[in-house]
Design a protein around this motif. Structure first.
Motif, PDB file in Angstrom:
ATOM      1  N   ARG A 272       0.859  -1.183   0.000  1.00 13.16           N
ATOM      2  CA  ARG A 272       0.000   0.000   0.000  1.00 13.16           C
ATOM      3  C   ARG A 272       0.893   1.231   0.000  1.00 13.16           C
ATOM      4  NH1 ARG A 272      -5.146   1.544   1.030  1.00 13.16           N
ATOM      5  NH2 ARG A 272      -5.758  -0.631   1.369  1.00 13.16           N
ATOM      6  N   ILE A 273       0.754   2.040  -1.043  1.00 15.27           N
ATOM      7  CA  ILE A 273       1.547   3.253  -1.186  1.00 15.27           C
ATOM      8  C   ILE A 273       0.701   4.424  -0.718  1.00 15.27           C
ATOM      9  CG2 ILE A 273       2.772   4.745  -2.805  1.00 15.27           C
ATOM     10  CD1 ILE A 273       3.222   2.341  -4.583  1.00 15.27           C
ATOM     11  N   SER A 274       1.215   5.152   0.271  1.00  9.89           N
ATOM     12  CA  SER A 274       0.489   6.273   0.847  1.00  9.89           C
ATOM     13  C   SER A 274       1.421   7.475   0.959  1.00  9.89           C
ATOM     14  CB  SER A 274      -0.040   5.893   2.236  1.00  9.89           C
ATOM     15  OG  SER A 274       1.027   5.637   3.118  1.00  9.89           O
ATOM     16  N   PRO A 275       0.871   8.676   1.179  1.00 11.96           N
ATOM     17  CA  PRO A 275       1.733   9.847   1.376  1.00 11.96           C
ATOM     18  C   PRO A 275       2.706   9.678   2.532  1.00 11.96           C
ATOM     19  CG  PRO A 275      -0.522  10.529   0.985  1.00 11.96           C
ATOM     20  CD  PRO A 275      -0.547   9.033   1.135  1.00 11.96           C
ATOM     21  N   THR A 276       2.295   8.929   3.554  1.00 13.18           N
ATOM     22  CA  THR A 276       3.215   8.688   4.669  1.00 13.18           C
ATOM     23  C   THR A 276       4.445   7.921   4.201  1.00 13.18           C
ATOM     24  OG1 THR A 276       1.303   8.587   6.140  1.00 13.18           O
ATOM     25  CG2 THR A 276       3.385   7.748   6.990  1.00 13.18           C
ATOM     26  N   SER A 277       4.223   6.961   3.311  1.00 11.67           N
ATOM     27  CA  SER A 277       5.351   6.193   2.783  1.00 11.67           C
ATOM     28  C   SER A 277       6.298   7.093   2.002  1.00 11.67           C
ATOM     29  CB  SER A 277       4.848   5.055   1.893  1.00 11.67           C
ATOM     30  OG  SER A 277       3.986   4.193   2.614  1.00 11.67           O
ATOM     31  N   PHE A 278       5.729   7.951   1.163  1.00 10.33           N
ATOM     32  CA  PHE A 278       6.571   8.849   0.387  1.00 10.33           C
ATOM     33  C   PHE A 278       7.288   9.850   1.285  1.00 10.33           C
ATOM     34  CE2 PHE A 278       3.770   7.500  -3.128  1.00 10.33           C
ATOM     35  CZ  PHE A 278       4.745   7.165  -4.055  1.00 10.33           C
ATOM     36  N   LEU A 279       6.608  10.323   2.326  1.00 17.34           N
ATOM     37  CA  LEU A 279       7.253  11.249   3.255  1.00 17.34           C
ATOM     38  C   LEU A 279       8.416  10.570   3.965  1.00 17.34           C
ATOM     39  CD1 LEU A 279       7.250  14.020   4.603  1.00 17.34           C
ATOM     40  CD2 LEU A 279       5.639  13.127   6.279  1.00 17.34           C
ATOM     41  N   LEU A 280       8.200   9.335   4.438  1.00 12.92           N
ATOM     42  CA  LEU A 280       9.285   8.599   5.077  1.00 12.92           C
ATOM     43  C   LEU A 280      10.426   8.348   4.099  1.00 12.92           C
ATOM     44  CD1 LEU A 280      10.363   7.073   7.536  1.00 12.92           C
ATOM     45  CD2 LEU A 280       9.101   5.053   6.741  1.00 12.92           C
TER      46      LEU A 280
ATOM     47  N   ASN B  35      13.492   0.654   1.243  1.00  8.97           N
ATOM     48  CA  ASN B  35      13.263  -0.421   2.214  1.00  8.97           C
ATOM     49  C   ASN B  35      12.553   0.097   3.469  1.00  8.97           C
ATOM     50  OD1 ASN B  35      13.733  -3.236   3.133  1.00  8.97           O
ATOM     51  ND2 ASN B  35      15.022  -2.233   4.663  1.00  8.97           N
ATOM     52  N   SER B  36      12.931   1.301   3.907  1.00  9.88           N
ATOM     53  CA  SER B  36      12.298   1.866   5.102  1.00  9.88           C
ATOM     54  C   SER B  36      10.834   2.188   4.857  1.00  9.88           C
ATOM     55  CB  SER B  36      13.042   3.136   5.540  1.00  9.88           C
ATOM     56  OG  SER B  36      14.391   2.847   5.832  1.00  9.88           O
ATOM     57  N   ALA B  37      10.507   2.620   3.637  1.00 11.01           N
ATOM     58  CA  ALA B  37       9.120   2.937   3.314  1.00 11.01           C
ATOM     59  C   ALA B  37       8.274   1.697   3.095  1.00 11.01           C
ATOM     60  CB  ALA B  37       9.062   3.826   2.072  1.00 11.01           C
ATOM     61  N   GLY B  38       8.908   0.530   3.035  1.00 10.69           N
ATOM     62  CA  GLY B  38       8.159  -0.701   2.862  1.00 10.69           C
ATOM     63  C   GLY B  38       7.656  -0.930   1.462  1.00 10.69           C
ATOM     64  N   LEU B  39       8.301  -0.316   0.471  1.00 14.94           N
ATOM     65  CA  LEU B  39       7.871  -0.485  -0.918  1.00 14.94           C
ATOM     66  C   LEU B  39       8.466  -1.772  -1.483  1.00 14.94           C
ATOM     67  CD1 LEU B  39       8.280   3.166  -2.231  1.00 14.94           C
ATOM     68  CD2 LEU B  39       6.254   2.069  -1.293  1.00 14.94           C
TER      69      LEU B  39
END
Length: 847
Positions: free
Chosen positions: A522-530, A585-589
């Motif tokens: 799941r790609i979210s703005p939080t992932s991109f921010l992280l 890797n930290s963003a979980g992508l």
């Protein structure tokens, strides 16, 4: 009929603020009660699905009942949104444990194919882990199913509400021009006046109301005096003060100061209206309908005075003030009048909507009373649109193309004209709601765009004030970016003006915050921010390491400058790659889902990007092998110069005439490159010398050797050599061959040697060669036509050893070059030296 959209302008920012607080707030109260407090997703308790079932069933029943009013729909939607947020968080239950068990299952290897077997202990362990994974995922699956149900109910409510809005806009009201409907409007208006009078008289006759008024009399009088003074003189005073600041053209920051002071034209009279309204409330003389009107007066006055202020900013009185439209003074005065009058129409119609609501007075009276305001507003929009088109025509020349700014103004102007015509035509047969939904939002849109212009101008002026360059702020990048962000922030406001609900905006933000499912990720703005934060930290560490290597570590090693640059560049590329990998890797992508895209990209690289990739690989080879380093004097593809920088794609070479040539790295790796100064700076200099016949060759050789050895840059081991090259038809040919410590100074050394040769040969009596040229007169008839015998005798001279300029010889004279053959041979022999001298002008080098 809903309240007029003009009443919503002053509530827009408050609505957005509430929406933002709702979007960013932690778990709602209802959700906290459902889910319970927790410190992490793994510790969350499962939601109360029994309570959810009751809520969902009631929501489905209300949706099926089309008699449910919109207020109930909105209330139910709020509960469903809280439940949906709860289920979204519940999907993270046991997340870390599920990931761990999945890793254990993957460690066992792929499951055996159909018909194949695996060892019993592995099969048993796989079975246990699979059962454990299913048990851990049970609450997650339940949360996902409940989330989809809540989301579906929310979508259905939104669909029903939008259908109702559409039906309301398309509903046909009683025709306003029908005389049969006029008595209803007149009756309701007179009834309002009578009710207000009766309420005032009743309150004045009440002893209790009079006692309250007497107790509050000092405060009432004070508020009335201050309020009436601010209403009567506040706006004019602020306008004069603003004009005074604008006239002070030499004062720094006058534009910012005048804009801030001009806001007093809104604040002062609105504050006066608030004071008067509060005084009326304290007097206890207002009845229910009067109180309703009094309470809305501040909002009405804000619309009125804000329109007047905006008219003065968009159509300024002072020509020194920045204006978005190119209009003459008379047209600007007309624009101020139309804009202010549009604000008056909006304020009066808003007051009419509050004092005479459609639900109370009926559709016929509402249609008749709303129609004049719609017609006047449409006429004002039409005139404002014409002014905008006139501004575009004033900006454009005969053949000048339209700019983006003029294109936007032209589009807005044409839209205002079209709506100004269409809205009254719609209201004429009775489509009052549709006409209202067009004309007032159109005016508010133009007003918001005017406010955007004012804010962008303020940003430019503040930037110029901060940088002490008020004229250069418009061309700077930062104000442009801030203006672009302001334009983006205007989009939600425009959506609200044109009928969007706050719930619609919060729903869009919720979708954006939840992200999108791509495969198993799941790609979210939080992932991109992280991802951005981790990558920025990695990039910063890389830059710090590069700075330490460049300034502290590498200067203490034996690497040359080219090697140092290669190490610093390599560390930079490696650090960026590692930072990107750690961030992903930290963003979980999960990048495994991009394998197909990567395969397609590789095909594209093979065909369309092969040159870029080739130059990139060649740049890496240059940085590793370093056949060419910064500061080297090289020759590649007919270009000579000094290497200034080596990047991943290309190399910058500065030629001897100080021009930069960008050479692709592939040419340096695959082509032939001559590096004159790769390993040392020594080089040989050859200086040819022509001596006259009859000179002592040994004496000449000795003198030339002394001259060569006297040069400070000449290397004595091996020593300079003097070579007697041979005999020509004009002179004895010698060469001085000397090796210099730094070949970059060869041009200055050549000049010094030539000076010494001229001086020593004069002292030693050694003659330099010269080439005689014989000129004789033409035939006798030609002499008669042009030259006298004295002039011919003057031409019998011996020329220096260079080719005569035949254009300077008088007509009728034959020039005979006695040594033409010899000079052509000399030119052929000396081409290499001439080229070398020309190439060495930039660095003083000659090979």
């Amino acid at each position: 009929m809903k309240a007029l959209r003009s009443m919503r302008l002053w509530l827009v920012w408050a609505c957005l603020a509430c929406a933002a607080l709702h979007a960013f707030a932690p778990a709602p109260t209802l959700a906290q009660g459902i889910l319970g407090p927790a410190t992490s997703a793994d510790e969350l308790a499962p939601p109360d699905y029994k309570q959810w079932e009751k809520t969902a069933t009631r929501a489905e029943r209300e949706i099926a009942d089309r008699e449910t009013d919109s207020v109930a729909y909105e209330a139910m939607r709020g509960y469903l949104v809280e439940w949906r947020d709860t289920f979204l968080r519940a999907q993270g239950i046991n997340a870390s444990r599920i990931a761990s068990v999945r890793g254990q299952v993957d460690a066992l290897g792929p499951a055996p194919a159909e018909g194949a077997t695996e060892p019993d202990d592995i099969a048993q362990r796989r079975k246990e882990l699979t059962e454990q994974l299913a048990e851990l995922r049970a609450p997650v699956v339940s949360a996902e199913e409940a989330y989809q149900r809540a989301d579906g109910l929310i979508r259905e409510i939104d669909r029903v509400v939008r259908e109702r809005q559409t039906q309301e806009l398309l509903r046909l009201w009683p025709m306003p021009l029908n005389p049969a409907n006029w008595p209803a409007a007149a009756s309701e208006t007179s009834t309002l006046a009578v009710d207000l009078w009766n309420e005032g008289a009743t309150r004045f006759g009440s002893e209790r109301a009079r006692a309250t008024a007497r107790d509050n009399l000092p405060a009432i009088l004070g508020l009335l005096v201050v309020g009436l003074l601010l209403i009567a003189r506040g706006r004019a005073l602020m306008e004069r003060l603003t004009q005074t600041l604008q006239d002070q053209a030499s004062a720094r920051g006058r534009k910012v100061g005048s804009l801030l002071v001009s806001l007093g034209q809104i604040v002062a009279p609105v504050a006066g209206v608030v004071a008067v309204s509060h005084a009326i409330t304290l007097s206890a003389m207002a009845g229910p309908r009067t109180t309703l009107v009094v309470e809305v007066l501040p909002a009405i006055s804000f619309i009125l005075y804000a329109a007047g202020w905006l008219a003065g900013r968009v159509f300024p009185k002072n020509g020194l003030q920045t204006s978005p439209l190119n209009l003459s003074e008379d047209r600007r005065r007309e624009g101020r009048f139309h804009t202010a009058m549009f604000g008056v129409v909006m304020a009066l119609d808003a007051l009419r909507t509050v004092a005479l609501p459609p639900a109370r007075v009926g559709e016929a009276a509402t249609s008749v009373m709303a129609f004049p305001f719609i017609v006047v507003a449409g006429l004002l929009l039409f005139r404002i649109g014409q002014l905008m088109l006139a501004s575009v025509r004033n900006d454009l020349g005969d053949d000048e193309p339209s700019s983006f700014r003029n294109s936007v103004i032209d589009l807005l102007g044409r839209g205002a004209i079209a709506i100004g015509v269409i809205a009254p035509l719609l209201a004429l047969p009775g489509y009052i709601a549709a006409a209202t939904a067009l004309v007032y939002p159109a005016g508010l849109t133009l007003g918001l765009i005017g406010v955007l212009f004012v804010l962008q101008t303020l940003v430019v002026d503040l930037y110029g004030l901060a940088t002490r360059n008020e004229d250069g702020g418009r061309d700077a990048l930062l104000p442009v970016l801030i203006g672009f962000l302001l334009a983006l922030a205007l989009v939600p406001l425009l959506a609200l003006v044109w009928g969007a609900r706050v719930a619609d905006l919060t729903e869009i933000w919720a979708r954006f915050r939840e992200g999108y499912q791509v495969g198993s990720t799941r790609i979210s703005p939080t992932s991109f921010l992280l991802l951005a934060i981790v990558f920025s930290i990695g990039y910063g560490i890389t830059r710090l390491l590069q700075g330490a290597l460049k300034s502290q570590i590498l200067p203490k090693t034996r690497l040359d400058q080219g090697g140092r640059n290669a190490v610093v560049s390599g560390v930079g590329y490696l650090g960026i790659i590692l930072a990107a990998l750690v961030a992903v890797n930290s963003a979980g992508l999960d990048l495994s889902n991009l394998a197909i895209v990567a395969g397609a990209l590789s095909v594209g690289i093979g065909f369309g990007l092969q040159n870029i990739v080739g130059n990139f690989v060649s740049g890496i080879i240059l940085l590793i092998e370093r056949p060419v380093s910064e500061g080297d004097w090289i020759e590649v593809g007919g270009v000579q110069g000094t290497v200034k920088s080596i990047s991943v794609r290309s190399t910058r070479i500065q030629t001897f005439d100080r021009t930069d040539v960008i050479v692709p790295n592939q040419d340096l790796v695959a082509g032939q490159v001559t590096n004159w100064t790769r390993y040392n700076m020594t080089g040989r200099l050859i200086v040819p010398v022509g001596v006259a016949y009859g000179s002592d060759t040994r004496h000449v050789e000795r003198v030339l050797r002394e001259i060569a050895e006297a040069q400070p840059l000449a290397i004595l081991n091996p020593p300079p050599s003097i070579v007697f090259m041979g005999f020509t038809q004009e002179f004895l040919s010698f060469e001085i061959r000397v090796i210099l410590r730094d070949v970059n100074f060869s041009l200055s050394v050549r000049s010094d040697i030539n000076h010494m040769i001229a001086k020593r040969f004069a002292e030693e009596g050694i003659g330099l060669t010269h080439i005689p040229r014989e000129i004789w007169p033409a035939s006798e008839p030609e002499v008669e036509n042009g030259l006298t015998e004295a002039e011919i005798a003057a031409l019998l001279v011996v020329e220096p050893p260079h080719r005569p300029q035949k254009d300077n010889v008088p007509k009728g004279t034959h020039v005979v070059d006695l040594h033409r053959q010899t000079e052509e041979e000399e030119d052929a022999d000396g081409d290499g030296e001439a080229d070398a001298e020309g190439a060495s002008e930039g660095t003083g080098s000659t090979r």
